[in-house]
Motif scaffolding. Sequence first.
Motif, PDB file in Angstrom:
ATOM      1  N   PHE A 194      -1.695 -12.187  -0.037  1.00 18.46           N
ATOM      2  CA  PHE A 194      -2.529 -11.767   1.083  1.00 18.46           C
ATOM      3  C   PHE A 194      -3.808 -12.601   1.188  1.00 18.46           C
ATOM      4  O   PHE A 194      -4.478 -12.582   2.229  1.00 18.46           O
ATOM      5  N   VAL A 203      -0.701  -8.997  11.231  1.00 21.90           N
ATOM      6  CA  VAL A 203       0.337  -8.837  10.206  1.00 21.90           C
ATOM      7  C   VAL A 203       1.447  -7.920  10.700  1.00 21.90           C
ATOM      8  O   VAL A 203       1.211  -6.750  11.038  1.00 21.90           O
ATOM      9  N   LEU A 205       4.809  -6.135   9.349  1.00 20.16           N
ATOM     10  CA  LEU A 205       5.353  -5.724   8.047  1.00 20.16           C
ATOM     11  C   LEU A 205       6.766  -5.192   8.223  1.00 20.16           C
ATOM     12  O   LEU A 205       7.010  -4.307   9.048  1.00 20.16           O
ATOM     13  N   VAL A 207       9.858  -3.577   5.787  1.00 17.03           N
ATOM     14  CA  VAL A 207      10.268  -3.088   4.466  1.00 17.03           C
ATOM     15  C   VAL A 207      11.736  -2.704   4.569  1.00 17.03           C
ATOM     16  O   VAL A 207      12.083  -1.706   5.208  1.00 17.03           O
ATOM     17  N   ILE A 234       5.531 -10.350   6.912  1.00 18.99           N
ATOM     18  CA  ILE A 234       5.723 -10.075   5.486  1.00 18.99           C
ATOM     19  C   ILE A 234       6.919  -9.153   5.324  1.00 18.99           C
ATOM     20  O   ILE A 234       6.961  -8.072   5.928  1.00 18.99           O
ATOM     21  N   TYR A 236       9.152  -7.050   2.709  1.00 20.45           N
ATOM     22  CA  TYR A 236       9.336  -6.446   1.396  1.00 20.45           C
ATOM     23  C   TYR A 236      10.779  -5.971   1.266  1.00 20.45           C
ATOM     24  O   TYR A 236      11.346  -5.429   2.206  1.00 20.45           O
ATOM     25  N   PRO A 271       5.789  -1.790  -1.521  1.00 19.55           N
ATOM     26  CA  PRO A 271       4.454  -1.894  -0.929  1.00 19.55           C
ATOM     27  C   PRO A 271       3.596  -0.668  -1.241  1.00 19.55           C
ATOM     28  O   PRO A 271       4.065   0.463  -1.160  1.00 19.55           O
ATOM     29  N   VAL A 275      -0.985  -2.062   1.566  1.00 20.27           N
ATOM     30  CA  VAL A 275      -0.171  -2.968   2.384  1.00 20.27           C
ATOM     31  C   VAL A 275       0.048  -2.375   3.770  1.00 20.27           C
ATOM     32  O   VAL A 275      -0.092  -3.055   4.794  1.00 20.27           O
ATOM     33  N   PHE A 276       0.418  -1.094   3.826  1.00 25.72           N
ATOM     34  CA  PHE A 276       0.624  -0.437   5.120  1.00 25.72           C
ATOM     35  C   PHE A 276      -0.671  -0.423   5.932  1.00 25.72           C
ATOM     36  O   PHE A 276      -0.657  -0.627   7.152  1.00 25.72           O
ATOM     37  N   ALA A 279      -1.395  -3.812   7.528  1.00 23.66           N
ATOM     38  CA  ALA A 279      -0.469  -4.236   8.576  1.00 23.66           C
ATOM     39  C   ALA A 279      -0.934  -3.766   9.952  1.00 23.66           C
ATOM     40  O   ALA A 279      -1.628  -2.753  10.087  1.00 23.66           O
ATOM     41  N   GLY A 282       4.633  -2.208  12.171  1.00 19.72           N
ATOM     42  CA  GLY A 282       5.809  -2.110  11.309  1.00 19.72           C
ATOM     43  C   GLY A 282       7.034  -2.550  12.081  1.00 19.72           C
ATOM     44  O   GLY A 282       7.221  -2.136  13.244  1.00 19.72           O
ATOM     45  N   TYR A 298       5.908   3.919   8.361  1.00 22.58           N
ATOM     46  CA  TYR A 298       5.081   3.174   9.315  1.00 22.58           C
ATOM     47  C   TYR A 298       4.255   4.152  10.155  1.00 22.58           C
ATOM     48  O   TYR A 298       3.038   3.975  10.349  1.00 22.58           O
TER      49      TYR A 298
END
Length: 382
Positions: A194, A203, A205, A207, A234, A236, A271, A275-276, A279, A282, A298
Amino acid sequence: MRKILFIIPNLTFGGIQTQVVLLANYLAKNGFRITIIGLFSKDQKFIDNIQSSQIEVVYSPNEGKRIREYNRLIFFRKINFWIDLIKWLRSFRPTVILPYTSKIDLFINVVWRLSGAKLSFSFERGGHTNPEKESSSWMRSMRKLSAPVYVANSQHGALAMSIMRDIPLGKIKVIKNSLDLNRIQRSEPLPNFFKQINDKEFVFLMVANFFNEKDHIFLLKAWERASLKGAFLIIYGLGKGSECLQNFEKARTFIKREKLQNVILAGSRIPSKEVFVRANVGVISSVTEGCPNVVMEYMYFGLPVLSRRIPGVEELVSSSNVKLLSSIDSISDYAEKLLWCVENPENLTAIGKSNERKAKEEFVNEQMQLEYLEVFSEHRVL
């Protein structure tokens, strides 16, 4: 003491496992003894993460192998297989059996009545765009005769289950997933990658483990087409097994070959809430979902959700978020929505707040757990 037997494919981090552990912990606190059995693979970190002394974790790869190889057996060996499966189930002395994923469900629910259990569940946890009635087989007929309790984790899943299994819709109970707040509120510093992202950069995100239905390549193609400036993607997740590993390598190769900018594969790490919070949006690119945990996560953190228009997502997000659902097969439409997000940050705030409000009203209580207890009570398990 009443014994609950969860049978899952993998003792690894994932959507099914999140819901299993959440329900298992709740039932353990309410006086049940719990055994979680994994059949195909394991991750010791996942096993170590299960803290309750009331939960036993068992890895049974031999049983998993026997189920996978069943169709190769000659007739008399198949008879031995069923005898051994019944003995194996009875050895756990279950009161209730919860078998997850379609293959495990089919095998277990053929014989659950001979296991000594009082109750077994048959689940529909996937998403189906065009469900069709399943072909008939003696195993499916026996499962139906054994009369497990039918549960779907979404309204569209219940409808699909009714069509595919030829079951009256009224016999299928809808129990939606819940959020595991202990897991998603875990705090730790942002990973080092990051540091290359400044505070003003956008960002996205994602997942998701690299299963086929998550369709990471669709997202990467849309990212390539959008040609975003000042934005990072990003991703994950990884997952166990050859399918996930191969798809991960395909994604990494695609990123390198197409020289995609600002795409970070974070791998199998989970994460943290930081991280959330960092972001802006999502994302999910699945071609099918049941009741996806990550979408609820999210939403809980106030993120807009960018997704293909599939029932599993459309059923969860707030009405204001629907504009961020792209045509299911259109990479260009998905790319346009990526671009729209970057160019319209002020509109995203209201969408995120609507999602957060809905998540905290519907997904953070113990409704899921209470509904399972209600089923237990109906079948005199309590």
